[in-house]
Motif scaffolding. Structure first.
Motif, short mmCIF file in Angstrom:
data_model
loop_
_atom_site.label_atom_id
_atom_site.label_comp_id
_atom_site.label_asym_id
_atom_site.label_seq_id
_atom_site.Cartn_x
_atom_site.Cartn_y
_atom_site.Cartn_z
N PRO A 50 27.13 34.37 43.59
CA PRO A 50 28.43 34.87 44.06
C PRO A 50 28.30 35.98 45.10
N HIS A 51 27.28 36.82 44.99
CA HIS A 51 27.09 37.90 45.96
C HIS A 51 25.84 37.66 46.80
N GLY A 52 25.54 36.39 47.09
CA GLY A 52 24.35 36.09 47.89
C GLY A 52 24.51 36.61 49.31
N VAL A 83 31.60 31.33 52.72
CA VAL A 83 31.66 32.49 53.64
C VAL A 83 32.68 33.47 53.08
N ASP A 84 32.21 34.66 52.73
CA ASP A 84 33.09 35.69 52.15
C ASP A 84 33.03 36.88 53.11
N MET A 85 34.15 37.21 53.69
CA MET A 85 34.14 38.21 54.77
C MET A 85 35.42 39.04 54.77
N SER A 134 40.20 44.03 54.55
CA SER A 134 40.70 42.71 54.16
C SER A 134 39.55 42.02 53.42
N ASP A 135 39.84 40.92 52.76
CA ASP A 135 38.83 40.21 51.97
C ASP A 135 39.28 38.76 51.83
N MET A 136 38.41 37.84 52.21
CA MET A 136 38.79 36.41 52.18
C MET A 136 37.52 35.56 52.04
N ALA A 145 31.94 33.03 37.15
CA ALA A 145 31.13 34.16 36.64
C ALA A 145 31.68 35.54 36.99
N HIS A 146 32.91 35.64 37.40
CA HIS A 146 33.43 36.97 37.74
C HIS A 146 34.93 36.99 37.52
N SER A 147 35.54 38.12 37.88
CA SER A 147 36.98 38.23 37.65
C SER A 147 37.74 37.40 38.70
N LEU A 148 39.01 37.16 38.43
CA LEU A 148 39.80 36.33 39.36
C LEU A 148 40.07 37.05 40.68
N GLY A 149 40.16 38.36 40.63
CA GLY A 149 40.47 39.07 41.87
C GLY A 149 40.58 40.56 41.64
N HIS A 150 41.08 41.24 42.65
CA HIS A 150 41.12 42.71 42.63
C HIS A 150 42.07 43.21 43.69
N GLY A 151 42.45 44.48 43.57
CA GLY A 151 43.24 45.09 44.62
C GLY A 151 42.35 45.40 45.82
N VAL A 160 37.26 48.05 49.09
CA VAL A 160 37.36 46.58 48.99
C VAL A 160 37.77 46.20 47.57
N HIS A 161 37.20 46.89 46.62
CA HIS A 161 37.57 46.65 45.22
C HIS A 161 38.33 47.86 44.70
N GLU A 162 39.56 47.72 44.40
CA GLU A 162 40.31 48.81 43.78
C GLU A 162 41.34 48.22 42.82
N ILE A 195 42.91 36.63 45.24
CA ILE A 195 42.77 35.59 44.21
C ILE A 195 41.53 34.81 44.64
N GLU A 196 40.47 34.84 43.81
CA GLU A 196 39.22 34.24 44.26
C GLU A 196 38.42 33.58 43.14
N PRO A 197 38.95 32.50 42.57
CA PRO A 197 38.13 31.79 41.59
C PRO A 197 36.91 31.17 42.27
N ILE A 229 36.98 30.17 46.74
CA ILE A 229 38.08 30.18 47.71
C ILE A 229 38.91 31.41 47.39
N GLU A 230 39.16 32.21 48.40
CA GLU A 230 39.82 33.50 48.18
C GLU A 230 40.89 33.75 49.24
N ASP A 231 42.05 34.10 48.76
CA ASP A 231 43.11 34.55 49.66
C ASP A 231 43.45 35.99 49.38
C1 LIG Z 1 30.49 42.92 48.29
S1 LIG Z 1 32.19 42.95 48.31
C2 LIG Z 1 32.53 41.31 47.74
C3 LIG Z 1 33.84 40.85 48.15
C4 LIG Z 1 34.14 39.55 47.46
N1 LIG Z 1 35.29 38.90 48.00
C5 LIG Z 1 34.35 39.78 46.00
O1 LIG Z 1 35.17 40.59 45.64
N2 LIG Z 1 33.64 39.04 45.12
C6 LIG Z 1 32.67 38.02 45.44
C7 LIG Z 1 32.53 37.23 44.18
C8 LIG Z 1 32.97 38.08 43.08
C9 LIG Z 1 33.92 39.07 43.69
C10 LIG Z 1 33.68 40.41 43.06
O2 LIG Z 1 32.76 41.11 43.41
N3 LIG Z 1 34.51 40.74 42.07
C11 LIG Z 1 34.42 41.93 41.30
C12 LIG Z 1 35.73 42.66 41.36
C13 LIG Z 1 34.08 41.59 39.86
O3 LIG Z 1 33.61 42.52 39.18
O4 LIG Z 1 34.30 40.48 39.41
#
Ligand SMILES: CSCC[C@H](N)C(=O)N1CCC[C@H]1C(=O)N[C@@H](C)C(=O)O
Length: 349
Positions: A192-194, A209-211, A220-222, A280-286, A291-293, A313-315, A327-329
């Motif tokens: 997921p974080h490759g 592609v996660d950018m 932004s995050d997509m 393997a991770h949460s559905l999304g975040h603020g 980037v993550h809040e 939203i990123e399942p 896929i993330e919007d």
């Molecule tokens: C290095 S910032 C990653 C941004 C990405 N869109 C993202 O938020 N990801 C990638 C897959 C998992 C997800 C993430 O890191 N989620 C966090 C909030 C979690 O703990 O699940």
């Protein structure tokens, strides 16, 4: 009510007289100073002051909405000693290191130091019109960069080549990259974080592609997963399942809805496809100054969606040895439901 007024109300509710703000994004949110990592803010009942050092004298004067004191520790702490004496002073438990807490204890012997969590974050959770403009601008730049670079995602090109082109396109448009761009091809898609590597993209693979872009400090995050050539029936199945979960979760966004319920909805759909164990991770975040809040869109979250929040939203599913799909919007929660801010085209497989 100004942001400082709201913060002081939150401080009163938390039982503290003053707050030492050290989280860079919080320093920026409260003071307007854009180099938050080299700044601290002390808020008391009747004052607020930005501490930074002489590298930022001019910048801080231009940007900060409060008086500044230019010094480095320990002079910073000495200056703040009087204002903190006899006070219950909150510090950001999620951010301050043990060593820096020791420094505060040494320099403010007459203060009682109280760990607090989320006080400033609470103010950041819904976005102002100005903040939304920056996030929209960041997303527009990321969408445009993706559209420009999409044609070069083909066999023979490395993941790094793709990441570099995306970053270049965003920099040319006046933004920075929000984080190290993820380009994960073939079996790398299972990470997921490759980070983008020197791997050469092969035919009939999926590439994730996660950018994101950053404009005026706002992110932004997509994510898009693209097909190169003709991926196998199994990869297509994974893709369709994730797309279904993503679209269903986006469609369920509404103010008053529980973040945990959205996570559950996506997970239940993937369970129906026998794929939940690979999510393997949460559905999304603020998304905002970080980037993550907050809010957190995960099963254990107590957060309730409110109009003005910007969330992702990123399942995803990640199958070791096979590959993955995400896929993330980026989505704004509105008074009546939601608005999807990311417009980059999605693959239909
Ligand atoms: C290095 S910032 C990653 C941004 C990405 N869109 C993202 O938020 N990801 C990638 C897959 C998992 C997800 C993430 O890191 N989620 C966090 C909030 C979690 O703990 O699940």
């Amino acid at each position: 009510m100004t942001a400082l007024d709201r913060l002081r109300s939150a401080m009163r509710r938390a039982g503290i007289d003053a707050l030492w703000i050290s989280d860079p994004a919080n320093v920026r949110a409260v003071s307007g100073f854009s180099s938050g990592k080299d700044g601290k803010v002390l808020v008391t009942a009747d004052s607020a002051i930005l501490y930074t050092d002489a590298r930022y004298t001019v910048q801080a004067a231009e940007e900060a909405s409060m008086p500044q004191f230019i010094a480095r520790p320990p002079d910073t702490y000495t200056h703040a000693r009087e204002a903190t004496s006899g006070q219950r002073v909150g510090f950001e438990a999620d951010h301050l290191t043990v060593a820096l807490l020791d420094d505060l204890r040494d320099h403010w012997p007459d203060a009682s130091l109280v760990p607090v969590r989320g006080l400033v974050h609470g103010l950041r959770v819904t976005k102002t019109a100005r903040e939304l403009d920056a996030i929209r601008a960041a997303q527009r730049i990321a969408d445009h960069a993706f559209a420009q670079v999409r044609p070069m995602i083909r066999p023979g090109v490395t993941e790094l080549d793709v990441a570099l082109e995306l970053e270049l396109a965003m920099r040319r448009a006046g933004a920075q990259s929000a984080f190290d761009i993820i380009v994960a091809s073939g079996p790398n898609g299972a990470k997921p974080h490759g980070v983008a590597s020197g791997r050469v993209i092969g035919d009939n693979e999926l590439v994730t592609v996660d950018m994101g872009a950053r404009v005026d400090g706002y992110h932004s995050d997509m994510t898009r997963t693209v097909a190169v050539g003709d991926p196998s029936a199994e990869l297509r199945r994974l893709y369709r399942a994730v797309l279904e979960a993503e679209q269903a979760a986006v469609a369920a966004i509404r103010p008053g809805g529980r973040a945990a319920d959205l996570d559950r909805l996506a997970r239940d759909l993937l369970t129906g496809h026998g794929l939940c164990e690979y999510f393997a991770h949460s559905l999304g975040h603020g998304v905002g100054l970080d980037v993550h809040e907050a809010p957190g869109l995960r099963g254990t979250s107590e957060d309730v969606l409110e109009a003005g929040m910007v969330i992702t939203i990123e399942p995803g599913v990640y199958v070791p040895g096979v590959g993955g799909v995400r896929i993330e919007d980026l989505v704004l929660v509105t008074e009546t439901g939601y608005e999807v801010l990311s417009t980059a085209e999605k693959e239909q497989l």
